[in-house]
Design a protein around this motif. Structure first.
Motif, PDB file in Angstrom:
ATOM      1  N   ASN A 149       0.842  -1.194   0.000  1.00 24.78           N
ATOM      2  CA  ASN A 149       0.000   0.000   0.000  1.00 24.78           C
ATOM      3  C   ASN A 149       0.884   1.252   0.000  1.00 24.78           C
ATOM      4  OD1 ASN A 149      -2.360  -1.643   0.319  1.00 24.78           O
ATOM      5  ND2 ASN A 149      -1.852  -1.839   2.493  1.00 24.78           N
ATOM      6  N   PHE A 150       0.695   2.107  -0.987  1.00 30.82           N
ATOM      7  CA  PHE A 150       1.493   3.319  -1.120  1.00 30.82           C
ATOM      8  C   PHE A 150       0.643   4.554  -0.847  1.00 30.82           C
ATOM      9  CE2 PHE A 150       3.587   0.347  -4.066  1.00 30.82           C
ATOM     10  CZ  PHE A 150       4.903   0.430  -3.620  1.00 30.82           C
ATOM     11  N   PHE A 151       1.297   5.556  -0.267  1.00 30.21           N
ATOM     12  CA  PHE A 151       0.674   6.867  -0.116  1.00 30.21           C
ATOM     13  C   PHE A 151       1.614   7.905  -0.704  1.00 30.21           C
ATOM     14  CE2 PHE A 151       0.135  10.871   2.275  1.00 30.21           C
ATOM     15  CZ  PHE A 151      -1.152  11.177   1.857  1.00 30.21           C
ATOM     16  N   GLY A 152       1.077   8.770  -1.571  1.00 33.09           N
ATOM     17  CA  GLY A 152       1.915   9.752  -2.242  1.00 33.09           C
ATOM     18  C   GLY A 152       1.485  11.180  -1.958  1.00 33.09           C
ATOM     19  N   LEU A 153       2.469  12.070  -1.925  1.00 34.52           N
ATOM     20  CA  LEU A 153       2.243  13.511  -1.802  1.00 34.52           C
ATOM     21  C   LEU A 153       2.846  14.183  -3.024  1.00 34.52           C
ATOM     22  CD1 LEU A 153       3.336  14.096   1.904  1.00 34.52           C
ATOM     23  CD2 LEU A 153       1.004  14.315   1.048  1.00 34.52           C
ATOM     24  N   ALA A 154       2.151  15.158  -3.590  1.00 34.49           N
ATOM     25  CA  ALA A 154       2.680  15.830  -4.767  1.00 34.49           C
ATOM     26  C   ALA A 154       2.354  17.311  -4.729  1.00 34.49           C
ATOM     27  CB  ALA A 154       2.110  15.215  -6.039  1.00 34.49           C
ATOM     28  N   GLY A 155       3.248  18.126  -5.289  1.00 41.49           N
ATOM     29  CA  GLY A 155       2.974  19.540  -5.465  1.00 41.49           C
ATOM     30  C   GLY A 155       1.882  19.740  -6.501  1.00 41.49           C
ATOM     31  N   TYR A 156       1.255  20.906  -6.475  1.00 41.38           N
ATOM     32  CA  TYR A 156       0.091  21.124  -7.338  1.00 41.38           C
ATOM     33  C   TYR A 156       0.423  21.130  -8.829  1.00 41.38           C
ATOM     34  CZ  TYR A 156       1.484  26.108  -7.147  1.00 41.38           C
ATOM     35  OH  TYR A 156       2.174  27.295  -7.209  1.00 41.38           O
ATOM     36  N   SER A 157       1.696  21.259  -9.188  1.00 40.32           N
ATOM     37  CA  SER A 157       2.054  21.171 -10.616  1.00 40.32           C
ATOM     38  C   SER A 157       1.760  19.794 -11.186  1.00 40.32           C
ATOM     39  CB  SER A 157       3.528  21.523 -10.823  1.00 40.32           C
ATOM     40  OG  SER A 157       4.370  20.639 -10.099  1.00 40.32           O
ATOM     41  N   ALA A 158       1.651  18.782 -10.320  1.00 36.63           N
ATOM     42  CA  ALA A 158       1.313  17.434 -10.782  1.00 36.63           C
ATOM     43  C   ALA A 158      -0.127  17.363 -11.298  1.00 36.63           C
ATOM     44  CB  ALA A 158       1.511  16.419  -9.659  1.00 36.63           C
ATOM     45  N   ALA A 159      -0.925  18.384 -10.986  1.00 36.30           N
ATOM     46  CA  ALA A 159      -2.322  18.400 -11.432  1.00 36.30           C
ATOM     47  C   ALA A 159      -2.501  19.125 -12.759  1.00 36.30           C
ATOM     48  CB  ALA A 159      -3.203  19.047 -10.363  1.00 36.30           C
ATOM     49  N   GLY A 160      -1.395  19.579 -13.380  1.00 36.06           N
ATOM     50  CA  GLY A 160      -1.487  20.229 -14.690  1.00 36.06           C
ATOM     51  C   GLY A 160      -1.187  21.712 -14.636  1.00 36.06           C
ATOM     52  N   LYS A 161      -1.036  22.314 -15.813  1.00 40.84           N
ATOM     53  CA  LYS A 161      -0.565  23.703 -15.885  1.00 40.84           C
ATOM     54  C   LYS A 161      -1.583  24.714 -15.374  1.00 40.84           C
ATOM     55  CE  LYS A 161      -1.906  24.703 -20.704  1.00 40.84           C
ATOM     56  NZ  LYS A 161      -1.394  25.160 -22.014  1.00 40.84           N
ATOM     57  N   HIS A 162      -2.858  24.325 -15.291  1.00 36.90           N
ATOM     58  CA  HIS A 162      -3.873  25.267 -14.820  1.00 36.90           C
ATOM     59  C   HIS A 162      -4.065  25.195 -13.307  1.00 36.90           C
ATOM     60  CE1 HIS A 162      -4.867  26.310 -18.896  1.00 36.90           C
ATOM     61  NE2 HIS A 162      -5.132  25.054 -19.208  1.00 36.90           N
ATOM     62  N   ALA A 163      -3.435  24.247 -12.649  1.00 42.15           N
ATOM     63  CA  ALA A 163      -3.554  24.132 -11.201  1.00 42.15           C
ATOM     64  C   ALA A 163      -2.735  25.231 -10.517  1.00 42.15           C
ATOM     65  CB  ALA A 163      -3.062  22.763 -10.741  1.00 42.15           C
TER      66      ALA A 163
END
Length: 298
Positions: A149-163
Motif C-alpha cells: 500500500n502506497f501513499f503519495g504527496l505531490a505539489g500542485y504542478s502534478a495536477a497540470g498547468k492550470h492548477a
C-alpha cells in the motif's frame, strides 16, 4: 546531429522539458529543437511537417491524442524514435519502459525505438517495489506479487498547468477510484499495489511512502544500498535516531532520488522516497532517457 520535436509543447511537462532540451543543445547532445507557433500547435499539417524533420519525437499529449500522434509519426517519418509521456504505452510490450534504474534497462533504452516515460507517482512506487521484492527474496520472505500500500504527496504542478496554490489544496485525490498508475506499478514493481495520493499547496516536489512487514531495518537498508549502488542519482539512508524526517522538496530542481529507511515500533519498516515530480517524475526523466538513447551515460 539529432533534431528533436516536442508535440504538445505547451503543457506542464513540455514547458519544464524545454529547459532540459536547451541545455542539451548547449552541450552538443542534440543539434536543434524543432518548434512550431502556438497558434499552429494543433494543426495536423504543421505537426506532421515537424515530425517529418525530427530524429526523435517527444509526445507530451493527453492520453486520448497519443495514438493519433504516433500514427502521424509512423506515416511521415517511420525512422523517427519516439518518447511518450502519457500512460498509453507504459505496459505495452512493443514499447520500452524508460526507467534506467531497473536492472539492464540502460542498454535496452539506448537501443529502443519507442520509449514510454514512467508516471510521476509510479516512479517512486516502482523504485520502492523493486527494492521490496528484492529484499523479501533476499531475506527468505519471497511471495508472488505481495500486497503493498502506497501513499503519495505531490505539489500542485502534478495536477497540470492550470492548477494553482489557490485550488483548495491540500486535498486527497481519486478517492474510491483506481489510480491510473497501478498497472505499471504492478507490471514493473512485481507487487499487488494500492495507491492513494494527496495534492499539496506547494508547486513541485513529490514523496511516496509505504510500510512493509520486515523487522530487520538495518539489513533492509543495506540491501537497498546494494541494489541502487550503481546509480549516482539515488541515495539510500537509514533514518538517524534524532531526525527521522524527509522533505517532499528535498530533491527539487534535480533528477535525484532520496530514499529514507526507518524502523517502526511494531517490528515493521517504513520506506519513503522523495524526488521532483517535474524532474525525475516527468521532464527530467525524459531528458535522461533522451541522453541514454543518444549514447550518453548520465
Amino acid at each position: 546531429m539529432t533534431k528533436v520535436y516536442v508535440d504538445g509543447a505547451y503543457g506542464t511537462v513540455a514547458i519544464e522539458l524545454k529547459g532540459h532540451l536547451l541545455r542539451l543543445c548547449e552541450n552538443g547532445v542534440i543539434s536543434e529543437i524543432i518548434e512550431i507557433p502556438y497558434e499552429k500547435s494543433k494543426d495536423v499539417n504543421y505537426r506532421a511537417g515537424a515530425m517529418a524533420a525530427a530524429d526523435i519525437v517527444i509526445l507530451c499529449l493527453p492520453e486520448d491524442q497519443v495514438k493519433f500522434a504516433v500514427q502521424i509519426v509512423e506515416r511521415v517519418n517511420p525512422h523517427a524514435r519516439i518518447i511518450d509521456t502519457s500512460t498509453e504505452y507504459r505496459v505495452n510490450r512493443n514499447w520500452i519502459y524508460g526507467m534506467p534504474e531497473l536492472e539492464g534497462m540502460p542498454q535496452i533504452i539506448k537501443n529502443a525505438h519507442r520509449v514510454a516515460n514512467p508516471g510521476c507517482l509510479a516512479t517512486g512506487c516502482v523504485l520502492l517495489s523493486k527494492a521490496i521484492a528484492y529484499a523479501m527474496s533476499f531475506l527468505g520472505k519471497e511471495e508472488p506479487y505481495p500486497k503493498v500500500n502506497f501513499f503519495g504527496l505531490a505539489g500542485y504542478s502534478a495536477a497540470g498547468k492550470h492548477a494553482t496554490k489557490k485550488d483548495h489544496y491540500p486535498q486527497l485525490t481519486q478517492m474510491g477510484q483506481s489510480h491510473k498508475h497501478l498497472p505499471e506499478i504492478a507490471w514493473y514493481g512485481l507487487v499487488d499495489p494500492s495507491l492513494t495520493a494527496m495534492i499539496g499547496d506547494w508547486e513541485r516536489g513529490m514523496l511516496v511512502q509505504t510500510t512493509v512487514d520486515i523487522e530487520d531495518t538495518y539489513r533492509l537498508c543495506a540491501i537497498l544500498e546494494r541494489l541502487y549502488s550503481r546509480h549516482r542519482n539515488i541515495s539510500v539512508e537509514l533514518a538517524p535516531d534524532d531526525c527521522s524526517k524527509l522533505s517532499v522538496k528535498s530533491c527539487n530542481f534535480t533528477n535525484n532520488v532520496k530514499i529514507l529507511v526507518t524502523p517502526q515500533p511494531n517490528k515493521t519498516t517504513t520506506l519513503a522516497i522523495a524526488y521532483d515530480n517535474l524532474g525525475k517524475g516527468s521532464a527530467g526523466a525524459v531528458a535522461q532517457n533522451l541522453k541514454i538513447m543518444l549514447g550518453y551515460v548520465d
